[in-house]
Design an enzyme around this catalytic site. Structure first.
Site, PDB file in Angstrom:
ATOM      1  N   TYR A  73      58.081  34.865  11.308  1.00 55.77           N
ATOM      2  CA  TYR A  73      58.082  33.592  12.080  1.00 55.77           C
ATOM      3  C   TYR A  73      57.270  33.802  13.524  1.00 55.77           C
ATOM      4  O   TYR A  73      57.653  33.620  14.603  1.00 55.77           O
ATOM      5  CB  TYR A  73      59.443  33.075  12.524  1.00 55.77           C
ATOM      6  N   ASP A 110      45.814  32.015   3.900  1.00 56.98           N
ATOM      7  CA  ASP A 110      47.190  32.150   4.361  1.00 56.98           C
ATOM      8  C   ASP A 110      47.087  32.748   5.795  1.00 56.98           C
ATOM      9  O   ASP A 110      46.256  33.425   6.150  1.00 56.98           O
ATOM     10  CB  ASP A 110      48.208  33.211   3.545  1.00 56.98           C
ATOM     11  N   ARG A 111      48.133  32.484   6.856  1.00 56.29           N
ATOM     12  CA  ARG A 111      47.819  33.141   8.057  1.00 56.29           C
ATOM     13  C   ARG A 111      48.806  34.362   8.211  1.00 56.29           C
ATOM     14  O   ARG A 111      47.915  35.407   8.470  1.00 56.29           O
ATOM     15  CB  ARG A 111      48.346  31.909   9.162  1.00 56.29           C
ATOM     16  N   ASP A 112      50.136  34.504   8.419  1.00 58.03           N
ATOM     17  CA  ASP A 112      50.720  35.461   8.706  1.00 58.03           C
ATOM     18  C   ASP A 112      50.595  36.601   7.555  1.00 58.03           C
ATOM     19  O   ASP A 112      51.071  36.284   6.357  1.00 58.03           O
ATOM     20  CB  ASP A 112      52.202  35.008   8.957  1.00 58.03           C
ATOM     21  N   ASP A 150      49.730  36.861   0.792  1.00 66.15           N
ATOM     22  CA  ASP A 150      50.316  38.068   0.581  1.00 66.15           C
ATOM     23  C   ASP A 150      51.664  37.931   0.035  1.00 66.15           C
ATOM     24  O   ASP A 150      52.476  38.791   0.145  1.00 66.15           O
ATOM     25  CB  ASP A 150      50.225  38.784   1.710  1.00 66.15           C
ATOM     26  N   ASN A 188      52.288  27.922   5.665  1.00 62.50           N
ATOM     27  CA  ASN A 188      53.894  27.365   5.774  1.00 62.50           C
ATOM     28  C   ASN A 188      54.415  27.899   7.108  1.00 62.50           C
ATOM     29  O   ASN A 188      54.069  28.961   7.622  1.00 62.50           O
ATOM     30  CB  ASN A 188      54.781  28.035   4.783  1.00 62.50           C
ATOM     31  N   GLN A 189      55.116  26.958   7.764  1.00 67.03           N
ATOM     32  CA  GLN A 189      55.619  27.190   9.223  1.00 67.03           C
ATOM     33  C   GLN A 189      57.035  26.606   9.269  1.00 67.03           C
ATOM     34  O   GLN A 189      57.559  25.798   9.863  1.00 67.03           O
ATOM     35  CB  GLN A 189      54.763  26.591  10.012  1.00 67.03           C
ATOM     36  N   ALA A 190      57.960  27.506   8.332  1.00 63.98           N
ATOM     37  CA  ALA A 190      59.230  27.128   8.414  1.00 63.98           C
ATOM     38  C   ALA A 190      60.051  27.101   9.540  1.00 63.98           C
ATOM     39  O   ALA A 190      61.136  26.807   9.780  1.00 63.98           O
ATOM     40  CB  ALA A 190      59.991  27.717   7.040  1.00 63.98           C
ATOM     41  N   ARG A 218      54.368  22.271   1.253  1.00 61.13           N
ATOM     42  CA  ARG A 218      55.016  23.713   1.365  1.00 61.13           C
ATOM     43  C   ARG A 218      54.351  24.427  -0.109  1.00 61.13           C
ATOM     44  O   ARG A 218      54.777  23.996  -1.126  1.00 61.13           O
ATOM     45  CB  ARG A 218      56.276  23.587   1.174  1.00 61.13           C
ATOM     46  N   LYS A 219      53.842  25.323   0.266  1.00 61.21           N
ATOM     47  CA  LYS A 219      53.330  26.646  -0.813  1.00 61.21           C
ATOM     48  C   LYS A 219      54.425  26.968  -1.411  1.00 61.21           C
ATOM     49  O   LYS A 219      55.639  27.263  -0.887  1.00 61.21           O
ATOM     50  CB  LYS A 219      52.444  27.792  -0.251  1.00 61.21           C
TER      51      LYS A 219
END
Length: 186
Positions: A22, A11-13, A136, A54-56, A110-111
């Site tokens: 965001y 995961d990134r963020d 996380d 995910n990049q909502a 989407r996770k």
């Protein structure tokens, strides 16, 4: 595919960079050095590394796909300059019920859905069985038979389980142990 390798999926963020909500503007200062070291270790062991994020914020109109692409270009360059390599990146710009109509979609990408993971593993010619997902959030527990998971307890509520790490140090140590133990079984 008996010759397929396993992959490290991140995961990134909150894992690769500080999660301030965001995140789409890149800065070297927000990158966690501990995961950079884990990625270096995976690279040395020949284990492909992919980001699944995910990049909502795209769906919500907060930023564009090009902003995320720019972030990832800078991130990959930073990693490369520091002796590490990200092999692949998958994003999900969709949100099932929030945001602009063109992005409002209940996507399998989407996770916690497994779409991004399956795409990344296919792209890397890796197998699900034994691949490791690091995240996380509760949504980083992907319902995909054979995919292993380690989660970092942070700012998000996560159901306690044996895959939950209480610190970044514990998380990185468990990732390292897992990756090195793969050599005994491959």
């Amino acid at each position: 595919m008996t010759s397929a390798k396993v992959a490290l999926l991140l995961d990134r963020d909150g894992i690769i960079n500080i999660d301030s909500g965001y995140v789409y503007k890149y800065s070297d200062e927000i990158i966690y050095p501990d995961i950079l070291e884990v990625v270096k270790e995976a690279n040395v062991l020949g284990i492909p590394v992919a980001i699944v994020t995910n990049q909502a914020g795209i769906a919500r109109g907060m930023y564009k796909v090009s902003d995320v692409d720019s972030f990832h270009k800078h991130l990959k360059n930073f990693y490369q300059e520091n002796g590490a390599r990200i092999d692949h990146i998958e994003i999900c710009p969709f949100h099932k019920d929030k945001g602009e109509e063109m992005w409002k979609f209940d996507s399998l990408l989407r996770k916690p859905n497994p779409g991004m993971h399956l795409k990344a593993l296919s792209q890397l010619m890796c197998k699900v069985e034994g691949s490791l997902m690091i995240g996380d959030k509760q949504s980083d527990r992907i319902n995909l038979l054979g995919l292993k998971t380690l989660l970092l307890q942070g700012d998000y509520e996560i159901t306690p389980a044996n895959d939950l790490c209480q610190s970044r140090q514990e998380l990185c140590q468990k990732i390292s142990n897992y990756l090195n133990n793969l050599l005994d079984f491959s």
